[in-house]
Design a protein around this motif. Sequence first.
Motif, PDB file in Angstrom:
ATOM      1  N   LYS A 110       0.845  -1.199   0.000  1.00 45.91           N
ATOM      2  CA  LYS A 110       0.000   0.000   0.000  1.00 45.91           C
ATOM      3  C   LYS A 110       0.877   1.245   0.000  1.00 45.91           C
ATOM      4  CE  LYS A 110      -3.888   2.052   2.413  1.00 45.91           C
ATOM      5  NZ  LYS A 110      -4.841   1.886   3.519  1.00 45.91           N
ATOM      6  N   GLU A 111       0.578   2.150  -0.919  1.00 46.01           N
ATOM      7  CA  GLU A 111       1.308   3.404  -0.992  1.00 46.01           C
ATOM      8  C   GLU A 111       0.740   4.385   0.007  1.00 46.01           C
ATOM      9  OE1 GLU A 111       1.736   5.089  -4.869  1.00 46.01           O
ATOM     10  OE2 GLU A 111       1.899   3.127  -5.803  1.00 46.01           O
ATOM     11  N   GLU A 112       1.617   5.090   0.683  1.00 49.29           N
ATOM     12  CA  GLU A 112       1.163   6.114   1.617  1.00 49.29           C
ATOM     13  C   GLU A 112       0.794   7.368   0.835  1.00 49.29           C
ATOM     14  OE1 GLU A 112       3.575   6.864   5.017  1.00 49.29           O
ATOM     15  OE2 GLU A 112       4.252   4.780   5.100  1.00 49.29           O
ATOM     16  N   LYS A 113      -0.332   7.936   1.188  1.00 48.46           N
ATOM     17  CA  LYS A 113      -0.800   9.138   0.514  1.00 48.46           C
ATOM     18  C   LYS A 113      -0.198  10.363   1.199  1.00 48.46           C
ATOM     19  CE  LYS A 113      -5.176   7.164  -0.900  1.00 48.46           C
ATOM     20  NZ  LYS A 113      -6.642   7.280  -0.839  1.00 48.46           N
ATOM     21  N   SER A 114       0.250  11.307   0.391  1.00 48.74           N
ATOM     22  CA  SER A 114       0.740  12.559   0.956  1.00 48.74           C
ATOM     23  C   SER A 114      -0.336  13.606   0.788  1.00 48.74           C
ATOM     24  CB  SER A 114       2.033  12.981   0.283  1.00 48.74           C
ATOM     25  OG  SER A 114       1.836  13.121  -1.105  1.00 48.74           O
TER      26      SER A 114
END
Length: 55
Positions: free
Chosen positions: A50-54
Amino acid sequence: MNRTELKDAAGIGTTTLSKLGKDQYVSMEVLVKICDTLDCNIGDIVDYIKEEKSD
């Protein structure tokens, strides 16, 4: 089995093989072909990170 042997055995193209090496999108159909060739489960060749959202 090296990458070229996998490409030939699975019947996938060089562009697809290149995408795999660059962690780019490939279709589920390609992943199924690889699993069939390697006689393995999809979880054996795929990880979901899962990519972390900025914000």
